[in-house]
Write a protein that holds these residues in place. Structure first.
Motif, PDB file in Angstrom:
ATOM      1  N   ASP A  52       0.864  -1.426   0.093  1.00  0.00           N
ATOM      2  CA  ASP A  52       0.084  -0.032  -0.045  1.00  0.00           C
ATOM      3  C   ASP A  52       1.053   1.311   0.085  1.00  0.00           C
ATOM      4  O   ASP A  52       0.750   2.399  -0.686  1.00  0.00           O
ATOM      5  CB  ASP A  52      -1.002   0.089   1.323  1.00  0.00           C
ATOM      6  N   ALA A  53       1.869   1.128   0.745  1.00  0.00           N
ATOM      7  CA  ALA A  53       2.863   2.049   0.772  1.00  0.00           C
ATOM      8  C   ALA A  53       4.303   1.845   0.854  1.00  0.00           C
ATOM      9  O   ALA A  53       4.677   0.697   1.016  1.00  0.00           O
ATOM     10  CB  ALA A  53       2.567   3.023   2.011  1.00  0.00           C
ATOM     11  N   ILE A  54       5.127   2.779   0.242  1.00  0.00           N
ATOM     12  CA  ILE A  54       6.664   2.577   0.534  1.00  0.00           C
ATOM     13  C   ILE A  54       7.294   3.689   1.239  1.00  0.00           C
ATOM     14  O   ILE A  54       6.873   4.752   1.191  1.00  0.00           O
ATOM     15  CB  ILE A  54       7.283   2.245  -0.929  1.00  0.00           C
ATOM     16  N   VAL A  55       8.509   3.363   1.945  1.00  0.00           N
ATOM     17  CA  VAL A  55       9.251   4.353   2.504  1.00  0.00           C
ATOM     18  C   VAL A  55      10.563   4.083   1.965  1.00  0.00           C
ATOM     19  O   VAL A  55      11.104   2.847   2.076  1.00  0.00           O
ATOM     20  CB  VAL A  55       9.251   4.077   3.938  1.00  0.00           C
ATOM     21  N   ASP A  56      11.247   5.148   1.261  1.00  0.00           N
ATOM     22  CA  ASP A  56      12.457   5.198   0.892  1.00  0.00           C
ATOM     23  C   ASP A  56      13.551   5.917   1.786  1.00  0.00           C
ATOM     24  O   ASP A  56      13.624   6.963   1.793  1.00  0.00           O
ATOM     25  CB  ASP A  56      12.633   5.956  -0.583  1.00  0.00           C
ATOM     26  N   VAL A  57      14.393   4.757   2.332  1.00  0.00           N
ATOM     27  CA  VAL A  57      15.426   5.273   3.383  1.00  0.00           C
ATOM     28  C   VAL A  57      16.624   4.410   2.976  1.00  0.00           C
ATOM     29  O   VAL A  57      17.571   4.181   3.573  1.00  0.00           O
ATOM     30  CB  VAL A  57      15.189   4.760   4.745  1.00  0.00           C
ATOM     31  N   SER A  58      16.842   4.435   1.382  1.00  0.00           N
ATOM     32  CA  SER A  58      17.806   3.847   0.957  1.00  0.00           C
ATOM     33  C   SER A  58      18.923   4.925   0.726  1.00  0.00           C
ATOM     34  O   SER A  58      19.018   6.168   1.105  1.00  0.00           O
ATOM     35  CB  SER A  58      17.847   3.372  -0.504  1.00  0.00           C
TER      36      SER A  58
END
Ligand SMILES: NC(=O)c1ccc[n+]([C@@H]2O[C@H](COP(=O)([O-])OP(=O)(O)OC[C@H]3O[C@@H](n4cnc5c(N)ncnc54)[C@H](OP(=O)(O)O)[C@@H]3O)[C@@H](O)[C@H]2O)c1
Length: 250
Positions: A52-58
């Motif tokens: 449903d959602a993504i978080v980009d902490v790359s």
């Protein structure tokens, strides 16, 4: 909610994954060590299945600013296409206070990454964070010479990794703000003063030299560009209220 954390094994990512799981979400931690490469696309489709959602902490690691720019450009473009195909409804980007204000080094790469996210057709929230406490040590290390430690005269409001991840964990399940929010720590320091405290605590008695040309993540920064403007300050009793106000969807 099903959430994919890109960079979910890193410093911020691993704390975020733990906090999202504790809150009862289904979480996939995506990183090369878990078989997902966001530059080449390997494993990405599977990692986003049902998200449903993504978080980009790359993060590619701090080093050559040109290499950072290449990483964030290639990975973000690929990620946005894959997220669109997967039907992701909220793209959360962890960025840095200074993006859009500091014209150099890492901050140029983060500004470009933000621009790609904001121009995409996926609803988003961009969370610009003050420098993490953990990385202040790296800045002090970078300024170390045999006789002194040279750091630029910049004001900072460092934030703890757990606190930054806690904000991301609260924001991600919410409606996208389609806007930028800033988060910062509760106290403001002059970097040279903070560097002196760090050295003293480590029984290193080299003097700290304030150097207008000192390096801060590949940029030359002086003054205030890294302090939060109307920033959320985790730990404050009013955090929930701030989040409600700051995240009214645009
Ligand atoms: N440092 C600060 O003070 C500060 C302040 C504000 C915002 N930020 C932002 O915080 C974010 C996270 O920082 P961090 O310190 O948590 O980073 P980190 O500890 O270096 O973790 C980076 C993560 O990215 C993954 N990764 C790297 N290359 C990848 C690739 N090609 N494909 C898939 N995953 C990849 C790494 O896993 P693998 O190596 O296994 O792939 C790891 O999980 C960054 O976007 C940074 O800009 C940092």
């Amino acid at each position: 909610m099903q959430i994919t954390v890109i960079g979910g094994t890193g410093l911020v990512g691993s704390s975020l994954v733990r906090q999202l799981e504790q809150a009862g979400h289904g979480v996939v931690a995506a990183a090369r060590s878990t078989g997902v490469d966001i530059v080449t696309g390997t494993g990405l489709e599977k990692a986003l299945e049902g998200a449903d959602a993504i978080v980009d902490v790359s993060n590619p690691g701090y080093g050559d600013p040109a290499a950072m720019l290449r990483f964030f450009r290639a990975s973000t473009a690929r990620l946005l296409i894959a997220a669109h195909r997967a039907g992701v409804r909220h793209h959360v980007l962890f960025s840095a206070i200074g993006a859009g204000r500091v014209n150099g080094g890492y901050y140029v790469a983060k500004q470009m990454q933000e621009a790609l996210v904001a121009a995409s057709n996926i609803p988003f929230t961009i969370v610009r964070s003050a420098p993490l406490f953990e990385y202040i040590y790296a800045v002090v290390e970078a300024g170390r010479t045999a006789e002194a430690v040279r750091v630029p005269p910049v004001r900072i409001e460092p934030i703890g990794t757990e606190d930054a991840a806690a904000v991301l964990a609260r924001i991600t399940p919410r409606a996208p703000a389609n806007a930028v929010v800033e988060i910062a720590g509760p106290n403001r320091y002059q970097l040279p003063d903070l560097a002196q405290q760090i050295l003293t605590a480590n029984e290193d008695y080299r003097p700290v030299v304030t150097d207008g040309d000192g390096d801060f993540f590949g940029a030359h920064i002086t003054g205030d560009p890294l302090t939060g403007r109307d920033a959320l300050r985790p730990g404050s009793a009013e955090l929930d209220l701030w989040i409600d106000r700051a995240l009214v969807p645009a």
